[in-house]
Design an enzyme around this catalytic site. Structure first.
Site, PDB file in Angstrom:
ATOM      1  N   ASP A   1       6.751 -43.273  20.027  1.00 46.09           N
ATOM      2  CA  ASP A   1       6.362 -42.203  20.753  1.00 46.09           C
ATOM      3  C   ASP A   1       6.776 -42.189  22.196  1.00 46.09           C
ATOM      4  OD1 ASP A   1       4.778 -40.233  22.439  1.00 46.09           O
ATOM      5  OD2 ASP A   1       3.330 -40.235  20.810  1.00 46.09           O
TER       6      ASP A   1
ATOM      7  N   ARG B   1       3.948 -35.859  28.647  1.00 55.18           N
ATOM      8  CA  ARG B   1       3.387 -35.466  27.284  1.00 55.18           C
ATOM      9  C   ARG B   1       4.009 -33.875  27.313  1.00 55.18           C
ATOM     10  NH1 ARG B   1      -0.977 -37.916  23.461  1.00 55.18           N
ATOM     11  NH2 ARG B   1       0.541 -38.589  22.076  1.00 55.18           N
TER      12      ARG B   1
ATOM     13  N   HIS C   1       8.645 -39.529  18.482  1.00 58.07           N
ATOM     14  CA  HIS C   1       7.956 -38.434  18.869  1.00 58.07           C
ATOM     15  C   HIS C   1       8.558 -38.071  20.272  1.00 58.07           C
ATOM     16  CE1 HIS C   1       3.737 -38.474  16.561  1.00 58.07           C
ATOM     17  NE2 HIS C   1       4.924 -37.902  16.092  1.00 58.07           N
TER      18      HIS C   1
ATOM     19  N   GLU D   1       5.794 -34.011  19.752  1.00 56.30           N
ATOM     20  CA  GLU D   1       4.550 -34.061  19.623  1.00 56.30           C
ATOM     21  C   GLU D   1       3.996 -33.762  21.320  1.00 56.30           C
ATOM     22  OE1 GLU D   1       1.193 -37.055  17.917  1.00 56.30           O
ATOM     23  OE2 GLU D   1       2.385 -37.521  19.493  1.00 56.30           O
TER      24      GLU D   1
ATOM     25  N   GLU E   1       2.192 -46.192  14.414  1.00 60.82           N
ATOM     26  CA  GLU E   1       2.455 -45.800  15.981  1.00 60.82           C
ATOM     27  C   GLU E   1       1.649 -46.819  16.944  1.00 60.82           C
ATOM     28  OE1 GLU E   1       1.354 -41.855  16.619  1.00 60.82           O
ATOM     29  OE2 GLU E   1       2.697 -41.801  18.342  1.00 60.82           O
TER      30      GLU E   1
ATOM     31  N   GLU F   1      -5.667 -45.697  24.234  1.00 63.10           N
ATOM     32  CA  GLU F   1      -6.034 -45.398  22.890  1.00 63.10           C
ATOM     33  C   GLU F   1      -6.296 -46.351  21.808  1.00 63.10           C
ATOM     34  OE1 GLU F   1      -3.935 -41.782  21.347  1.00 63.10           O
ATOM     35  OE2 GLU F   1      -3.428 -41.363  23.347  1.00 63.10           O
TER      36      GLU F   1
ATOM     37  N   HIS G   1       3.955 -42.720  24.810  1.00 63.25           N
ATOM     38  CA  HIS G   1       3.324 -44.058  24.867  1.00 63.25           C
ATOM     39  C   HIS G   1       4.424 -44.988  25.536  1.00 63.25           C
ATOM     40  CE1 HIS G   1      -0.045 -42.344  22.982  1.00 63.25           C
ATOM     41  NE2 HIS G   1       0.709 -41.992  21.648  1.00 63.25           N
TER      42      HIS G   1
END
Ligand code: LER
Ligand code: MN
Length: 270
Positions: free
Chosen positions: A186, A218, A212, A247, A153, A159, A189
């Site tokens: 995701d 989010r 995701h 997620e 991922e 991160e 992201h």
């Protein structure tokens, strides 16, 4: 495409982007009642995934397991794949390998997200990428022996500095012959890092192994400013038939987040 929702078994990850936190049985019951196809599990370690018991619980609710996360290795033990100390890298690999094994027995792939780590003191980005390729090679082979891909991922810049975008990650996987590794895309992201998420999905095509399903903030799709329609159309056009897995933060409540997620998947992608 199939629907999944995140179920976290780690008290330390209570603030994380996971919807259900009240244990496997409670989470599976809620997921099944709402009509999800699967749960994505975030365990503290492989030992927290007793295969027979998990299989019994999940199948009793008519669900399957979409994927199993490995991020607790970072969150709880500060393990990562490009740590300057070889002994820590080895422990990171062992932690992930054990999850690959139990996930494989449950018919699911494992995810490498935060366990990839980042460059830092004593480790340049170039040397971190050598370590990443080496680990993905060995762990991908292990996953493949269990009939599963390994999910890698790309994360946003806050991160990791290894890969933030899908295209660069796919090129790296191809360059290193990492055929057993698929991308976990995701949408949270991607909203931060991709100039054009749709073009990124087209570019990586059949490398997409998992999604995701998260809005720009989010939260559940529909609660932020991402337009999911072109994304779903693109996933269809590249032949993606895997999971859309929520997620996300459990906001305003876990049930609201879950309900909004399943409705968006039903409406757009079933
Ligand atoms: C894991 O799936 C992820 O998206 C990371 O942001 C977790 O820190
Ligand atoms: Mn993610």
């Amino acid at each position: 495409m199939r629907s999944a929702i995140t179920l976290c078994l780690v008290p330390e990850a209570r603030q994380g982007p996971f919807v259900f936190h009240e244990g496997l049985e409670v989470g599976c019951r809620a997921a099944a009642e709402l009509g999800f196809d699967a749960v994505e599990i975030f365990p503290g370690s492989a030992m927290e995934v007793p295969v027979d018991e998990v299989r019994r619980t999940v199948t009793a609710h008519g669900l399957s397991i979409a994927a199993v996360g490995t991020g607790a290795g970072w969150l709880k033990h500060r393990l990562q794949l490009c740590h300057p100390e070889a002994s820590v890298r080895d422990r990171a690999c062992e932690f992930i390998a054990a999850i690959i094994d139990v996930a494989g027995e449950l018919g699911a792939p494992a995810i490498i997200g935060s366990m990839q780590g980042r460059s830092g003191e004593g480790v340049s980005r170039d040397s971190a990428l050598v370590m990443l390729a080496d680990a993905l090679g060995r762990l991908g082979e292990r996953a493949s022996q269990r009939g599963q891909p390994l999910l890698y991922e790309p994360l946003n810049r806050y991160e990791t500095d290894l890969f933030n975008r899908q295209r660069e990650a796919a090129t790296f996987l191809t360059l290193h012959g990492l055929h057993d590794v698929k991308l976990l895309c995701d949408l949270f992201h991607m909203n931060i890092e991709e100039a054009d998420p749709v073009a990124a999905l087209v570019a990586v095509g059949d490398r997409v192994g998992h999604v995701h399903w998260a809005d720009s903030n989010r939260r559940a799709i529909g609660m932020g400013h991402t337009d999911p329609r072109p994304i779903v159309a693109t996933l269809r056009s590249i032949g993606y038939t895997g999971f859309l897995s929520a997620e996300i933060f459990p906001l305003p409540t876990p049930l609201d987040a879950a309900r909004q997620s399943i409705e968006s998947i039903r409406t757009l992608a079933s």
